[in-house]
Structures are given as C-alpha cells and as structure tokens.
Design a protein around this motif. Structure first.
Motif, PDB file in Angstrom:
ATOM      1  N   GLU A  81      -2.114   0.148  -2.551  1.00 36.87           N
ATOM      2  CA  GLU A  81      -2.712   0.914  -1.468  1.00 36.87           C
ATOM      3  C   GLU A  81      -1.734   2.016  -1.055  1.00 36.87           C
ATOM      4  OE1 GLU A  81      -3.779  -1.838   1.617  1.00 36.87           O
ATOM      5  OE2 GLU A  81      -5.542  -2.572   0.523  1.00 36.87           O
ATOM      6  N   ASP A  82      -2.256   3.099  -0.503  1.00 44.61           N
ATOM      7  CA  ASP A  82      -1.425   4.235  -0.079  1.00 44.61           C
ATOM      8  C   ASP A  82      -0.670   4.856  -1.258  1.00 44.61           C
ATOM      9  OD1 ASP A  82      -2.161   3.759   2.613  1.00 44.61           O
ATOM     10  OD2 ASP A  82      -0.603   2.229   2.749  1.00 44.61           O
ATOM     11  N   SER A  97       3.922   4.012  -3.893  1.00 44.18           N
ATOM     12  CA  SER A  97       3.196   4.016  -2.620  1.00 44.18           C
ATOM     13  C   SER A  97       4.157   4.423  -1.509  1.00 44.18           C
ATOM     14  CB  SER A  97       2.606   2.633  -2.339  1.00 44.18           C
ATOM     15  OG  SER A  97       3.635   1.719  -1.989  1.00 44.18           O
ATOM     16  N   ARG A 100       1.438  -3.572  -1.466  1.00 47.22           N
ATOM     17  CA  ARG A 100       0.147  -4.278  -1.368  1.00 47.22           C
ATOM     18  C   ARG A 100      -0.710  -3.787  -2.527  1.00 47.22           C
ATOM     19  NH1 ARG A 100      -2.937  -5.615   4.087  1.00 47.22           N
ATOM     20  NH2 ARG A 100      -1.421  -7.313   3.840  1.00 47.22           N
ATOM     21  N   ARG A 139      -3.878  -3.732  -4.927  1.00 53.52           N
ATOM     22  CA  ARG A 139      -5.307  -4.005  -4.884  1.00 53.52           C
ATOM     23  C   ARG A 139      -5.843  -4.159  -6.295  1.00 53.52           C
ATOM     24  NH1 ARG A 139      -8.961  -4.560  -1.312  1.00 53.52           N
ATOM     25  NH2 ARG A 139     -11.155  -4.380  -1.892  1.00 53.52           N
ATOM     26  N   ASP A 165      -9.476  -4.522  -8.358  1.00 51.97           N
ATOM     27  CA  ASP A 165     -10.934  -4.413  -8.330  1.00 51.97           C
ATOM     28  C   ASP A 165     -11.450  -4.447  -9.760  1.00 51.97           C
ATOM     29  OD1 ASP A 165     -11.686  -3.899  -5.463  1.00 51.97           O
ATOM     30  OD2 ASP A 165     -10.326  -2.191  -5.754  1.00 51.97           O
ATOM     31  N   HIS A 208     -12.425  -8.907  -6.421  1.00 54.35           N
ATOM     32  CA  HIS A 208     -11.817  -7.890  -5.570  1.00 54.35           C
ATOM     33  C   HIS A 208     -10.848  -8.587  -4.630  1.00 54.35           C
ATOM     34  CE1 HIS A 208     -15.075  -5.210  -6.894  1.00 54.35           C
ATOM     35  NE2 HIS A 208     -15.863  -6.256  -6.692  1.00 54.35           N
ATOM     36  N   THR A 211      -6.480  -8.321  -2.670  1.00 52.08           N
ATOM     37  CA  THR A 211      -5.146  -7.723  -2.589  1.00 52.08           C
ATOM     38  C   THR A 211      -4.083  -8.786  -2.776  1.00 52.08           C
ATOM     39  OG1 THR A 211      -5.110  -7.965  -0.185  1.00 52.08           O
ATOM     40  CG2 THR A 211      -5.905  -5.859  -1.067  1.00 52.08           C
ATOM     41  N   ASP A 221       0.152  -9.141  -1.974  1.00 56.26           N
ATOM     42  CA  ASP A 221       1.376  -8.583  -1.397  1.00 56.26           C
ATOM     43  C   ASP A 221       2.564  -9.028  -2.227  1.00 56.26           C
ATOM     44  OD1 ASP A 221       0.295  -7.189   0.887  1.00 56.26           O
ATOM     45  OD2 ASP A 221      -0.168  -9.162   1.719  1.00 56.26           O
TER      46      ASP A 221
END
Length: 609
Positions: A72-73, A94, A136, A138, A140, A180, A182, A184
């Motif tokens: 993420e990010d 990220s 983090r 992700r 999918d 789907h 996440t 960490d």
C-alpha cells in the motif's frame, strides 16, 4: 534502454493502464505471463499460452482480472531479470519500506531446456521479501469474471467463474483465508505464494526458494549454449531468452507474441491475436537462433513446420501451437481493450488468407532442415514437390501479402519473391539428393522469376522496386527482405536504390520505418499505424550487404536503445513519443536484434553472412 540495474521510477498509468514498457515477461514453455512495475500480473493464459486468459486486466482494468502483490502507498519501483534467466524481480518502495517481489513460472527440477519436451510444473511462484522498513503488503487474486475460494490442503482451492474446467490451488507460507487481504511484514520477513493448476499434492513440501533455485539453474544451464561475440551482447542474451519464452517447448512452435489485441495505434482497430505460430516467423527464428548457439531450438522449429505442413496437406500461413487450425476470429464485447482500444479479438481471421510467401517459407525450412542433418521421407517430398509446382503459377495471382491486408489482393513483389525462393530451394534439394520431380524446370523458373522481379517491379521514375509486381512506384518495407531470402543481392544496383527509397519514403524518423504508406497502399482498415520495428532491422541488414558498416552499426545501436529497461521490444513504436504499440513482446523484433547483431559481427570480422 536495456538496463540490468535500472533506477527506481514512479509508476505511471495511462487511462488506468501501465505502459507496455513497464511490463516484464515470464514463462515456462507452456504458458506466459506479464508482470507489471506495480506488482500486478494483468495477463496470464491457462493452462496454455493460447487458451483463454485467467487474468486479462491488460485488456480491461476493471473486468479483466489480475493477481497483484504490492505494498500500500506505492511510491516508486524498478524491475530486472535475474541474470540469464526468465525470473523477474520487482522492487517496490512504499512510504514505509522496500519490498522485493520475485516472479517465475517455475520449471521442473533438473529440467534440460535443450530437450524438445515439456519442462513446466504448472505453477506460478510469487515471493515477497521486505528489504528495508516495514510494509503492508496487499494481495489480490481476481480471475476474470471472479471466482470462489475454499480451504483445501493447507491452502485455498480457487474456482474461476468463467472457467469451470480450471481448478486452481493457492498455497502460502502464511495463513490464507480469502483471495484478497493484507499482510504486515517487517524487514527480513517474507510472504511466499504458489498458484498451481496441475495435479495437487496434499503433502507436497512447500519450498518456494527451492523452486526458484531449480528454475534459475535450468535457465543458466541452457544459456551455457549461448554463443555470440558482437555488438549489444547483453541485449542479445536477453533476446535469446525472450524468444525461448515465446517458444512452445513441447511442440517446437513459436508464438508471434504471447498477447492478443494490444492496439497499434492506441484507439485504433488494428487489434489482433498473435498467440499462434506463423510459418514465416519460424523461418526467420531458425536463422537467428542457430547462429547464437541454439541449434536444438532451430531444428525443433524446422521439424514443427514440416510436421504441420505434412499433417494439414496444404500450406497454411499459421497454425495453433500443436499444428492444428487456428480458431475463427471473434470479438469479445465484454472487454474495453487496452487503454479503451476496442475491439478485443480471439482467434485470427488471417489464418485462411492467401499469402503466397508461405510456399517459399516451407521449402526454405525444408532446405535448412536438410542442411542441419535432417532427412525428408518420400511422402513429405511428394508434397513439397507439389508445392514447388504450385509456386510456378501462384505468384501470378493476387494475394494478401506478408502484411495480411484485409483489402482486395494484389500481386505483391515480396510474395512473388518467395515463390522464387520455393522454386530455388526445391531445385536445390532435388539436385543435391537426386529426388524425383521436374527439377530442371524449377531451376529455370526460379532464374526466370528473379529476372522478372527485377524487370517488372522496377519503376524507373521512382527509382525503386515497387511493392506490386505491376509496378506503380509504391514502396513496401517487405522489399528489404528480398536480399535476406537470397532473391536479390543487397548490393545489386536496383536493390541499393530500393533500400534508399524505402529508407526515405517510409521513414518515421530517427531510423524507424513504416511498413507501407496507407494512402499509397490501402489495406482495407481504417486509420494509420506506428513504425514496425523489424523493418528497421531489415534496413540494418541491407546496409551491411552494401558494406556500409558504420551506418548499419549506428542504426542498429539506435534501435537497440529503444528496448525497455528489461530488454524487451514491442511490435511497433509510436514515432512521435517513442512509446511501444502492438502486441508485446514481439518475437519478430527480438529476432531482428539477434539476426542483425550476428550479421554485424560477421561483417566486422570479415566473414560472409
């Protein structure tokens, strides 16, 4: 430009799609996938490269499906191949950390890639390791049309809604509860994912690292056969691997590209399915691969061509990878197309076109097959002799030509030239082996047709051979291939003038060439297109044949500089922006990198090509 150690760069999208330059190819000789700079896999067909795609977000970002593993990010990323392998790493930064994702369609332990046999495990490995900070991550996994998942064998069984025939299994070193989610992860921690579509092993040892090591070892054993001492050596190495990734290892065939319907240009309708084997592509590939040490692949292609021809009992321009007919062309109205460039097509309607160059392609392959130590059985020779007889008349009839125009046919000069090749090679084989057939007539017809091409196609006012045998002065880049097929010497005065005319009149700037001008040579389709990469490599070869080595070397270097950071090239390039267009990566373009590099190296060493 190809860069084995590229810098990080921001991830940009156009109309929601990654540019083709930001995609890497992985494969296992049965299928292939594209991996994006953003950690996505927006294209993968299962179980084979010409089957319906499981993920085709490449052709519809919203409904096509994808398998994404990314932080993420996301801020910036870079991609590179593990040296001398088909294993791809993507490093994604990220705001909080840096993660490296390694992707491979893995190979069987101990696989020998020189064998004309399957080596795939029907498994995709994706591993993520945090190199710095915390991330983090992700995940999918979204098949086209969606899918259902349920717990099975310490993983998930995945049932794609559109593919009830396809049973998938997703395993991980961490608990999975859905498609789907996440994870960490901190520095040094990892997430391993293995997606399988073959036989499932209830108690199979889970070791992603071992699968990646075995795959890397197999690739590097194969690359020990690589032989090349010429310009742009790292790019030629990568081109060899790219061509191997476009190869069907079980059948010996070669796809034109592992994708379908990538437009040329964006917004146009020239969107074709290239996941099939063209006879002419195989013929060009044989020349390229044999000269860089891969005679086994060259022989496999030649054998496949002759098998497909003998099985079909008539010359086809293309086949499915197993030698069967290509599916009918259909439009998929559910998908919006890459950057909203509809239509999306499956199958290829050009498969049933009349293209007379196929006579020469098949007989040239037969000649090369014999030169490499193969033999020709009487039944095959009987069919080849009939092909030579047919070529004596075929060149007089209109066809759709090498560029597969969808307009009324013409008598193309290149098609006539390849009929000359058919007659010449049939005569050569018959003379060498004393085989039955009208060998003397084939030889006389070949010599007469060569003279006729130089006479009838010549346009005195335009000072060029014409695209069509009835003259008219229109030029076509396929004329540059006449010396490559030994129809006309590159240094023949009329060929020198023709190469000059093509370079001037078909120039798209900076060494790029159009195939033809649509106003001069209408092809039955709306809109224009980009510059066709292979044509510029043909110009390199003509310059070499004219002993203009410095100019050839300069053009070759400029073309190689257009490769992506991963060393990949598309079918076409947008002359105004330099962006890739058309199906990707294109085998023809990588054949050009290889063949022209070999020709340059031999010319500089004083060796005849």
């Amino acid at each position: 430009m190809h860069d084995p150690d590229p810098p990080f760069r921001p991830v940009h999208r156009r109309e929601g799609y990654l540019p083709l330059e930001d995609l890497g190819l992985i494969g296992d000789g049965a299928t292939a996938a594209l991996v994006g700079l953003d950690g996505s896999i927006p294209w993968m067909c299962l179980p084979r490269i010409d089957d319906e795609p499981l993920f085709c977000g490449l052709l519809d970002r919203g409904r096509g499906g994808h398998f994404t593993l990314a932080p993420e990010d996301l801020v910036e990323a870079r991609q590179r191949y593990e040296p001398d392998t088909g294993i791809l790493t993507t490093e994604l930064r990220s705001t909080t950390g840096l993660v490296r994702v390694t992707d491979a369609l893995v190979l069987r332990s101990g696989a020998d890639l020189t064998d004309d046999a399957p080596a795939d495990r029907a498994e995709l490995v994706r591993t993520a390791v945090v190199l710095d900070g915390s991330v983090r991550l992700r995940m999918d996994l979204e098949p086209r049309g969606g899918g259902q998942a349920q717990a099975l064998f310490s993983g998930l069984e995945v049932r794609p809604s559109r593919r009830p025939d396809l049973r998938l299994h997703l395993r991980s070193n961490r608990p999975l509860t859905a498609l789907h989610g996440t994870h960490d992860l901190r520095q040094g921690e990892r997430l391993d994912l293995v997606l399988s579509w073959g036989r499932f092993h209830r108690h199979h040892r889970f070791d992603a690292d071992a699968m990646l090591r075995g795959t890397a070892d197999a690739w590097r054993r194969w690359m020990q056969h690589f032989r090349y001492d010429g310009p742009e050596e790292p790019l030629v190495r990568r081109a060899a691997i790219t061509l191997k990734l476009c190869d069907d290892w079980a059948n010996g065939s070669l796809v034109a590209a592992p994708t379908s319907s990538l437009p040329a240009p964006i917004g146009g309708i020239r969107n074709w399915d290239y996941r099939y084997a063209w006879i002419r592509d195989a013929a060009f590939a044989v020349f390229a691969l044999r000269r860089i040490g891969f005679g086994g692949e060259a022989d496999a292609f030649l054998g496949w061509v002759l098998d497909a021809f003998e099985y079909s009992r008539r010359p086809r321009i293309m086949y499915a990878l197993d030698g069967s007919p290509v599916p009918d062309e259909v439009e998929d109205t559910e998908l919006e197309g890459y950057q909203r460039s509809a239509p999306v097509r499956w199958g290829n309607g050009a498969a049933d076109q009349r293209q007379h160059d196929v006579y020469g392609e098949i007989l040239d392959c037969a000649d090369q097959w014999l030169r490499s130590g193969g033999d020709i059985q009487p039944a095959l020779w009987a069919n080849l002799a009939k092909l030579a007889d047919a070529a004596q008349q075929a060149w007089r009839q209109p066809d759709q030509g090498i560029w597969e125009v969808r307009s009324e046919g013409r008598v193309f000069t290149y098609s006539a030239g390849m009929c000359q090749v058919a007659l010449d090679r049939a005569a050569t084989i018959g003379e060498r082996l004393g085989l039955p057939g009208d060998v003397a007539k084939w030889r006389d017809s070949a010599d007469e047709l060569r003279r006729l091409i130089l006479d009838r196609a010549w346009d005195e006012e335009a000072q060029t051979l014409s695209a069509h045998l009835d003259g008219g002065g229109a030029v076509d880049a396929s004329l540059l291939a006449l010396p490559l097929r030994q129809v006309v010497p590159a240094d023949h005065p009329r060929m020198v003038a023709t190469a000059r005319a093509v370079a001037e009149r078909l120039s798209a700037g900076d060494g790029l060439l159009y195939r033809y001008l649509h106003k001069e040579s209408p092809d039955g389709l709306a809109g224009d297109e980009g510059a066709f990469v292979l044509c510029s490599f043909w110009l390199v070869d003509n310059l070499i044949g004219q002993r203009r080595i410095d100019e050839a070397e300069e053009l070759y270097a400029s073309l190689c500089a257009r490769a992506s950071p991963l060393g990949l090239l598309s079918e076409q390039i947008d002359p105004s922006t330099g962006e890739f267009m058309g199906n990707f990566p294109q085998a023809f373009s990588h054949i050009g990198i290889t063949a022209s590099g070999v020709n340059l190296a031999r010319a500089k060493a004083g060796v005849n090509a």
